[in-house]
Design a protein around this motif. Structure first.
Motif, PDB file in Angstrom:
ATOM      1  N   SER A 150       0.854  -1.191   0.000  1.00 32.11           N
ATOM      2  CA  SER A 150       0.000   0.000   0.000  1.00 32.11           C
ATOM      3  C   SER A 150       0.886   1.237   0.000  1.00 32.11           C
ATOM      4  N   GLU A 151       0.305   2.362  -0.304  1.00 26.16           N
ATOM      5  CA  GLU A 151       1.051   3.616  -0.316  1.00 26.16           C
ATOM      6  C   GLU A 151       1.529   3.983   1.090  1.00 26.16           C
TER       7      GLU A 151
ATOM      8  N   GLN B 253      -4.002   4.072   6.950  1.00 23.55           N
ATOM      9  CA  GLN B 253      -4.293   4.473   5.577  1.00 23.55           C
ATOM     10  C   GLN B 253      -4.828   3.337   4.714  1.00 23.55           C
TER      11      GLN B 253
ATOM     12  N   GLN C 179     -11.070   4.374  -1.286  1.00 25.65           N
ATOM     13  CA  GLN C 179     -10.840   5.585  -2.076  1.00 25.65           C
ATOM     14  C   GLN C 179     -11.282   6.837  -1.328  1.00 25.65           C
TER      15      GLN C 179
ATOM     16  N   GLU D   2      -7.283   3.809   1.524  1.00 26.07           N
ATOM     17  CA  GLU D   2      -6.874   3.457   0.167  1.00 26.07           C
ATOM     18  C   GLU D   2      -7.896   2.538  -0.489  1.00 26.07           C
TER      19      GLU D   2
END
Length: 388
Positions: A150-151, A304, A311, A308
């Motif tokens: 994930s980011e 997060q 969205q 994610e």
């Protein structure tokens, strides 16, 4: 056998955990594209996490003791000479990097990081914590590439290793093709077989971080507004505490804790809503699978990962952790106005298993990363001096 088209995945023990499942899904995805693939397991005679394509070659490394594990991996690399090998856990990655150096075959080593590493390592105290940090900082820069799921995970890795680190982001291969057939299996829970009241489903270990206590409190508030039932699938150390709280809140007739479900997918598909109440979670699989099945979701903003997946709230309401009132309000609003199933299913496509297996396969074969949402490293590649 020397097959330079062969890829290898080191699964560690096939003990049914999520990492083992991801390793199996990647292996299945590789052979689906005609790539010879070895799935390495450190513990023999354990059940495979889920259906394994017979074209995948399972290699049992045998007992991986402190003295023998590097030598056993080096012997495998010299004999099979895969084009690249993927690892997952810290200890397994470090021993593979050491083995690649010992074997003198220069096999590129990749590693997947399944959530913010600093959070996990900072929970380890004393000598064990210091040892793990030392291993990570010394050895992880020697990987050909570090893959973040994930980011948020990627950002954490850049904080640890700096902007020049070789890091990329590929979502986990969560949504396997079997999910839809598994979800079509007959329902067994009476509340879902003859549903005359909306049913909310939650799934997870009955442990502290899942915060089912807040969910029970939210249910008590929601029940004051409308008829609704809750099924919590899972087992854990807090069962007795949750059962006591359920009784204290007067929810015994509308909240069921049936334990683990061998097949949770019919529950997720039949639910009117799936909820995640955790106060911390990395990339919750239950949210992804529920979206893929077209089921509305509500989640706490517990890191997060959920943001994610959803969205930023476009695919499901996000509420602060440990806030029963906000959670109850989000549940009520979602039951009243659920998003269309087609919209939700489209949101789950990002985590489709074959799609992301293709990205891993391309990365390990040196072909780049197909797909718009697989993110390359923001910093320049480090020079070859650190590579194994």
């Amino acid at each position: 056998m020397n097959d330079r088209s062969r890829l290898a995945i080191f699964a560690g023990p096939l003990d049914g955990n999520s990492t083992a499942k991801i390793a199996v899904r990647l292996a299945n995805g590789f052979v689906a594209r005609g790539t010879p693939t070895d799935l390495l397991v450190s513990r023999a005679r354990q059940p495979v996490a889920e259906p394994l394509d017979p074209a995948v070659t399972v290699v049992e490394l045998g007992r991986m003791g402190p003295v023998t594990r590097v030598a056993r991996m080096a012997l495998y690399l010299r004999r099979r000479r895969p084009a690249a090998i993927l690892t997952h856990r810290i200890r397994e990655n470090v021993l593979t990097l050491k083995a690649a150096r010992l074997s003198a075959v220069a096999t590129p080593v990749f590693v997947t990081v399944h959530g913010p590493m600093s959070v996990k390592l900072n929970h380890l105290k004393g000598r064990r914590g210091r040892a793990r940090w030392s291993q990570v900082k010394r050895w992880y820069p020697r990987n050909e590439m570090i893959v973040a799921i994930s980011e948020e995970t990627a950002a954490d890795l850049y904080d640890i290793f700096g902007p020049r680190a070789r890091i990329t982001t590929i979502p986990n291969p969560i949504v396997a093709p079997e999910v839809w057939s598994w979800s079509a299996q007959p329902l067994t829970h009476p509340w879902l077989v003859s549903k005359d009241t909306p049913v909310i489903v939650a799934a997870g270990r009955l442990e502290y971080e899942k915060d089912f206590s807040t969910l029970l409190q939210a249910m008590a508030l929601l029940r004051a507004r409308q008829e609704v039932r809750l099924i919590i699938i899972g087992e854990g150390r807090l069962r007795a505490d949750l059962e006591s709280e359920r009784a204290a809140l007067g929810l015994e007739s509308v909240v069921d804790l049936p334990g683990w479900a061998d097949n949770p997918y019919p529950f997720l598909k039949a639910a009117d809503l799936v909820v995640l109440s955790s106060f911390w979670d990395a990339l919750p699989t239950v949210l992804i699978e529920s979206l893929a099945l077209g089921t509305p979701v509500v989640s706490t903003h517990c890191g997060q990962g959920p943001a994610e997946i959803l969205q930023g709230g476009e695919l499901g309401r996000l509420v602060p952790p440990r806030d029963p009132g906000a959670l109850a309000a989000a549940l009520a609003a979602t039951l009243a106005e659920p998003l269309p199933a087609a919209t939700l299913r489209a949101g789950g496509e990002r985590y489709e298993a074959q799609r992301n297996a293709d990205r891993y396969r391309a990365l390990m074969r040196g072909e780049g990363l197909p797909g718009a949402d697989a993110t390359q490293s923001l910093g320049p590649a480090h020079d070859g001096a650190d590579r194994v």
